[in-house]
Enzyme design. Sequence first.
Site, PDB file in Angstrom:
ATOM      1  N   GLU A  96       0.912  -1.223  -0.036  1.00  0.00           N
ATOM      2  CA  GLU A  96       0.033  -0.099   0.024  1.00  0.00           C
ATOM      3  C   GLU A  96       0.780   1.341  -0.048  1.00  0.00           C
ATOM      4  O   GLU A  96       2.182   1.297   0.305  1.00  0.00           O
ATOM      5  CB  GLU A  96      -0.947  -0.092   1.286  1.00  0.00           C
ATOM      6  CG  GLU A  96      -2.271  -0.573   1.086  1.00  0.00           C
ATOM      7  CD  GLU A  96      -3.176   0.023   0.176  1.00  0.00           C
ATOM      8  OE1 GLU A  96      -2.990   1.263  -0.233  1.00  0.00           O
ATOM      9  OE2 GLU A  96      -4.189  -0.124   0.184  1.00  0.00           O
ATOM     10  N   ASN A 137     -10.505   4.569   1.872  1.00  0.00           N
ATOM     11  CA  ASN A 137      -9.128   4.690   0.929  1.00  0.00           C
ATOM     12  C   ASN A 137      -9.081   6.131   0.604  1.00  0.00           C
ATOM     13  O   ASN A 137     -10.122   7.064   0.030  1.00  0.00           O
ATOM     14  CB  ASN A 137      -9.119   3.581   0.075  1.00  0.00           C
ATOM     15  CG  ASN A 137      -8.559   2.454   0.180  1.00  0.00           C
ATOM     16  OD1 ASN A 137      -7.076   2.497   0.461  1.00  0.00           O
ATOM     17  ND2 ASN A 137      -9.079   1.476   0.324  1.00  0.00           N
ATOM     18  N   ASP A 193      -9.390   1.326  -4.512  1.00  0.00           N
ATOM     19  CA  ASP A 193      -8.600   1.248  -3.524  1.00  0.00           C
ATOM     20  C   ASP A 193      -7.693   2.660  -3.505  1.00  0.00           C
ATOM     21  O   ASP A 193      -8.463   3.888  -3.750  1.00  0.00           O
ATOM     22  CB  ASP A 193      -7.386   0.173  -3.478  1.00  0.00           C
ATOM     23  CG  ASP A 193      -6.846  -0.246  -2.409  1.00  0.00           C
ATOM     24  OD1 ASP A 193      -6.435   0.577  -1.379  1.00  0.00           O
ATOM     25  OD2 ASP A 193      -6.902  -1.503  -2.143  1.00  0.00           O
ATOM     26  N   GLU A 214     -12.795  -5.823   8.161  1.00  0.00           N
ATOM     27  CA  GLU A 214     -13.896  -5.420   7.066  1.00  0.00           C
ATOM     28  C   GLU A 214     -14.975  -5.889   6.944  1.00  0.00           C
ATOM     29  O   GLU A 214     -15.623  -6.144   5.800  1.00  0.00           O
ATOM     30  CB  GLU A 214     -12.903  -6.048   5.908  1.00  0.00           C
ATOM     31  CG  GLU A 214     -11.396  -5.581   5.622  1.00  0.00           C
ATOM     32  CD  GLU A 214     -10.762  -6.102   4.205  1.00  0.00           C
ATOM     33  OE1 GLU A 214     -11.426  -6.533   3.484  1.00  0.00           O
ATOM     34  OE2 GLU A 214      -9.466  -6.035   4.128  1.00  0.00           O
ATOM     35  N   ARG A 269      -7.949  -0.235  12.589  1.00  0.00           N
ATOM     36  CA  ARG A 269      -6.837   0.206  12.300  1.00  0.00           C
ATOM     37  C   ARG A 269      -6.823   1.153  11.263  1.00  0.00           C
ATOM     38  O   ARG A 269      -7.495   1.745  10.706  1.00  0.00           O
ATOM     39  CB  ARG A 269      -5.901  -1.021  11.729  1.00  0.00           C
ATOM     40  CG  ARG A 269      -6.511  -1.255  10.094  1.00  0.00           C
ATOM     41  CD  ARG A 269      -5.371  -2.694   9.572  1.00  0.00           C
ATOM     42  NE  ARG A 269      -5.855  -2.948   8.309  1.00  0.00           N
ATOM     43  CZ  ARG A 269      -5.778  -2.300   7.034  1.00  0.00           C
ATOM     44  NH1 ARG A 269      -5.096  -1.180   7.095  1.00  0.00           N
ATOM     45  NH2 ARG A 269      -6.178  -3.015   6.096  1.00  0.00           N
ATOM     46  N   ASN A 316      -5.647   3.229   7.968  1.00  0.00           N
ATOM     47  CA  ASN A 316      -5.309   2.668   6.451  1.00  0.00           C
ATOM     48  C   ASN A 316      -4.631   3.624   5.531  1.00  0.00           C
ATOM     49  O   ASN A 316      -3.500   3.760   5.769  1.00  0.00           O
ATOM     50  CB  ASN A 316      -6.761   2.374   5.773  1.00  0.00           C
ATOM     51  CG  ASN A 316      -6.838   1.223   4.582  1.00  0.00           C
ATOM     52  OD1 ASN A 316      -5.672   0.665   4.933  1.00  0.00           O
ATOM     53  ND2 ASN A 316      -7.514   1.397   3.750  1.00  0.00           N
TER      54      ASN A 316
END
Length: 291
Positions: A22, A152, A198, A126, A105, A107
Amino acid sequence: MTDLSPAAAAELVWDLEAELGEGPVWDAARGLVWSVDVKGRRLHAYGHADRSRQTWDAPDQIGFALPSEDGSLICGVRSGLYRFERGTGRFSLLQAVEADRPDNRLNDGFVSPDGALWFGSMDDGEMAQTGALYRFAGGELTRMDDGYGVTNGPAMSPDGRTLYHHDTLEKVIYAFDHADGRLSGKRRFAVTEEGYPDGPSVDTAGVLHVGLFNGWGVGRWAPDGTALPVLPLPVPAVTKAAFCGPDLKTLYCTTAWLGMGAARRADHPLAGGLFRLRVETPGLPQALFRG
């Protein structure tokens, strides 16, 4: 006018085998492309010119690492915001986030031109819609929006008046009106048909570039929401594309093998690698965090 032709073939530059690669980001001062492996809890630095490689272990799942004005990186680790000093390899807690949401968490993240940090949180499983969008500036943490499954982004238009942010599970890209660190006018900007939206980036023509998880490439949308041809990659899950290099015309793409069984991983051995490809229209300069 943005380039509408297919990009050059993507080149694998580092076979990271990241479970969830990522957050590629350009560090112009050092000529480095930073990225993370969220599930592998690692921070990576790749030399754009010399192809150097370096890796550090993070204290927990790490969602992003963004350059700061003081030369450090500000990182989104599961429990909060951390500073990372490359010279010592040390992570130090700067700001705890969401102590009241222990299953979440951090991201994806982004630094706006005014030096503020924008980032999202998400349910690590998720499933629950417990994710939120935050702004961190002047030592103050502000929750800007709430109720996301998987956040995202965000990313911002060249004029700074539009902020894009995704709910990946819903396959929706939202747009907000932005002015002086405030948001209004939340609306659906696009819905992905192939893959899940994303990480996003924006080029100088205002075209939104979005990694498509299970969509085999980078989706693109014009400022009016018109879908443009996808830039293809040779792996199913593309997690983010960022404009890097001195001319900001090299698109670095992180990828993932998260969710693949052994047989599917064998069919896609390059999944989790760091790729790059050349494009015609440059991206926006990477802003530095001020804090």
